[in-house]
Scaffold this motif. Structure first.
Motif, mmCIF file in Angstrom:
data_model
loop_
_atom_site.group_PDB
_atom_site.id
_atom_site.type_symbol
_atom_site.label_atom_id
_atom_site.label_comp_id
_atom_site.label_asym_id
_atom_site.label_seq_id
_atom_site.Cartn_x
_atom_site.Cartn_y
_atom_site.Cartn_z
ATOM 1 N N PRO A 1 38.942 38.265 42.025
ATOM 2 C CA PRO A 1 39.258 39.686 42.076
ATOM 3 C C PRO A 1 40.619 39.986 41.456
ATOM 4 C CG PRO A 1 39.737 38.692 44.173
ATOM 5 C CD PRO A 1 39.131 37.617 43.320
ATOM 6 N N VAL A 2 40.705 41.148 40.857
ATOM 7 C CA VAL A 2 41.998 41.677 40.409
ATOM 8 C C VAL A 2 42.459 42.563 41.557
ATOM 9 C CG1 VAL A 2 43.189 43.113 38.720
ATOM 10 C CG2 VAL A 2 41.325 41.591 37.984
ATOM 11 N N LEU A 3 43.481 42.105 42.270
ATOM 12 C CA LEU A 3 43.954 42.809 43.457
ATOM 13 C C LEU A 3 45.182 43.652 43.139
ATOM 14 C CD1 LEU A 3 43.666 39.866 46.011
ATOM 15 C CD2 LEU A 3 42.051 41.748 45.662
ATOM 16 N N VAL A 4 45.121 44.903 43.569
ATOM 17 C CA VAL A 4 46.258 45.809 43.464
ATOM 18 C C VAL A 4 46.472 46.396 44.852
ATOM 19 C CG1 VAL A 4 47.165 47.912 42.415
ATOM 20 C CG2 VAL A 4 45.759 46.343 41.047
ATOM 21 N N GLU A 5 47.622 46.087 45.422
ATOM 22 C CA GLU A 5 47.955 46.522 46.784
ATOM 23 C C GLU A 5 46.868 46.118 47.775
ATOM 24 O OE1 GLU A 5 49.055 50.658 46.725
ATOM 25 O OE2 GLU A 5 50.561 50.325 45.174
ATOM 26 N N GLY A 6 46.314 44.917 47.586
ATOM 27 C CA GLY A 6 45.321 44.373 48.503
ATOM 28 C C GLY A 6 43.889 44.782 48.250
ATOM 29 N N ASP A 7 43.655 45.720 47.351
ATOM 30 C CA ASP A 7 42.300 46.164 47.052
ATOM 31 C C ASP A 7 41.797 45.520 45.767
ATOM 32 O OD1 ASP A 7 42.121 47.887 49.244
ATOM 33 O OD2 ASP A 7 42.955 49.570 48.117
ATOM 34 N N VAL B 1 40.270 45.948 42.586
ATOM 35 C CA VAL B 1 40.030 47.075 41.695
ATOM 36 C C VAL B 1 39.204 46.678 40.480
ATOM 37 C CG1 VAL B 1 42.126 48.268 42.432
ATOM 38 C CG2 VAL B 1 42.198 46.764 40.426
ATOM 39 N N ALA B 2 39.073 45.386 40.248
ATOM 40 C CA ALA B 2 38.304 44.856 39.128
ATOM 41 C C ALA B 2 38.060 43.381 39.404
ATOM 42 C CB ALA B 2 39.066 45.040 37.821
ATOM 43 N N ALA B 3 37.331 42.748 38.497
ATOM 44 C CA ALA B 3 37.077 41.321 38.620
ATOM 45 C C ALA B 3 37.159 40.676 37.243
ATOM 46 C CB ALA B 3 35.701 41.064 39.225
ATOM 47 N N VAL B 4 37.597 39.434 37.229
ATOM 48 C CA VAL B 4 37.584 38.606 36.024
ATOM 49 C C VAL B 4 36.499 37.567 36.251
ATOM 50 C CG1 VAL B 4 38.863 36.940 34.642
ATOM 51 C CG2 VAL B 4 40.029 38.944 35.569
ATOM 52 N N SER B 5 35.684 37.356 35.240
ATOM 53 C CA SER B 5 34.575 36.432 35.380
ATOM 54 C C SER B 5 34.329 35.693 34.079
ATOM 55 C CB SER B 5 33.320 37.240 35.762
ATOM 56 O OG SER B 5 32.179 36.443 35.714
ATOM 57 N N ALA B 6 33.977 34.424 34.189
ATOM 58 C CA ALA B 6 33.590 33.632 33.026
ATOM 59 C C ALA B 6 32.465 32.709 33.469
ATOM 60 C CB ALA B 6 34.771 32.827 32.508
ATOM 61 N N ALA B 7 31.560 32.419 32.550
ATOM 62 C CA ALA B 7 30.411 31.588 32.877
ATOM 63 C C ALA B 7 30.336 30.395 31.936
ATOM 64 C CB ALA B 7 29.131 32.409 32.781
ATOM 65 N N CYS B 8 29.733 29.331 32.432
ATOM 66 C CA CYS B 8 29.498 28.144 31.613
ATOM 67 C C CYS B 8 28.212 27.489 32.110
ATOM 68 C CB CYS B 8 30.676 27.183 31.677
ATOM 69 S SG CYS B 8 30.979 26.469 33.307
ATOM 70 N N VAL C 1 40.698 31.395 35.543
ATOM 71 C CA VAL C 1 40.174 32.711 35.954
ATOM 72 C C VAL C 1 41.040 33.321 37.058
ATOM 73 C CG1 VAL C 1 38.210 33.887 37.037
ATOM 74 C CG2 VAL C 1 37.842 32.373 35.073
ATOM 75 N N PRO C 2 41.355 32.607 38.149
ATOM 76 C CA PRO C 2 42.240 33.201 39.159
ATOM 77 C C PRO C 2 43.626 33.536 38.602
ATOM 78 C CG PRO C 2 41.140 31.284 40.057
ATOM 79 C CD PRO C 2 40.840 31.312 38.591
ATOM 80 N N ARG C 3 44.135 32.696 37.712
ATOM 81 C CA ARG C 3 45.444 32.953 37.103
ATOM 82 C C ARG C 3 45.418 34.264 36.316
ATOM 83 N NH1 ARG C 3 47.758 28.123 33.783
ATOM 84 N NH2 ARG C 3 47.634 27.297 35.884
ATOM 85 N N HIS D 1 47.432 37.796 37.100
ATOM 86 C CA HIS D 1 48.263 38.436 36.072
ATOM 87 C C HIS D 1 47.846 39.896 35.891
ATOM 88 C CE1 HIS D 1 50.628 39.077 32.494
ATOM 89 N NE2 HIS D 1 49.533 39.443 31.849
ATOM 90 N N LEU D 2 46.573 40.150 35.776
ATOM 91 C CA LEU D 2 46.103 41.529 35.607
ATOM 92 C C LEU D 2 46.466 42.393 36.813
ATOM 93 C CD1 LEU D 2 42.615 40.919 33.986
ATOM 94 C CD2 LEU D 2 44.676 41.830 32.883
ATOM 95 N N GLY D 3 46.345 41.824 38.009
ATOM 96 C CA GLY D 3 46.721 42.570 39.208
ATOM 97 C C GLY D 3 48.193 42.902 39.236
ATOM 98 N N SER D 4 49.021 41.996 38.712
ATOM 99 C CA SER D 4 50.474 42.240 38.723
ATOM 100 C C SER D 4 50.888 43.329 37.743
ATOM 101 C CB SER D 4 51.232 40.943 38.431
ATOM 102 O OG SER D 4 51.112 40.587 37.068
ATOM 103 N N ILE D 5 50.106 43.542 36.700
ATOM 104 C CA ILE D 5 50.471 44.580 35.722
ATOM 105 C C ILE D 5 49.640 45.848 35.871
ATOM 106 C CG2 ILE D 5 51.315 42.891 34.059
ATOM 107 C CD1 ILE D 5 48.725 43.345 32.459
ATOM 108 N N ALA D 6 48.637 45.836 36.710
ATOM 109 C CA ALA D 6 47.707 46.969 36.826
ATOM 110 C C ALA D 6 48.378 48.267 37.273
ATOM 111 C CB ALA D 6 46.563 46.633 37.770
#
Length: 125
Positions: A76-82, A84-91, A106-108, A112-117
């Motif tokens: 999950p992309v977390l912003v203030e605990g919620d 708000v989006a997800a990052v996903s990759a498949a193999c 993927v978690p990294r 990162h996205l949550g920190s700049i969102a």
């Protein structure tokens, strides 16, 4: 093929911040018969149980929950605990090197996205 959102890692990541009872209520009227991949959840309680395990690792590893031979790693992309989006990759499920790398990256990326969102977007010139 019908694939409900809870059969994808990204979909489960969007439920990350929700409480057990909220998820059970949200999925109560959903049909779990004949949908998703071979390892898809078969009940609302199963979705919650898997999500509780996912929270322990910090990412979702959905092994053939979406489709045969496919592993999806999501976070999950977390912003203030919620979530708000997800990052996903498949193999492919047999690609152990890709799976290991995705478990880290993927978690990294999601963090990162949550920190700049929440930051304002500055238009490019």
């Amino acid at each position: 093929m019908v694939t409900p959102i809870w059969s994808t890692g990204g979909g489960r990541a969007l439920l990350w911040h929700r409480e057990r009872t909220e998820i059970l209520d949200l999925l109560a009227a959903s049909s779990f018969i004949g949908v998703g991949g071979p390892n898809a959840s078969r009940s609302p309680a199963d979705v919650v149980d898997r999500l509780e395990q996912d929270r322990g690792t910090g990412y979702i590893e959905a092994v053939e929950e979406f489709e045969y031979g496919v592993v999806e790693i999501a976070a999950p992309v977390l912003v203030e605990g919620d979530a708000v989006a997800a990052v996903s990759a498949a193999c492919h499920s047999t690609d152990t090197q890709a799976r290991a790398r995705l478990r880290t990256e993927v978690p990294r990326l999601a963090m990162h996205l949550g920190s700049i969102a929440g930051r304002p977007v500055v238009p490019a010139d």
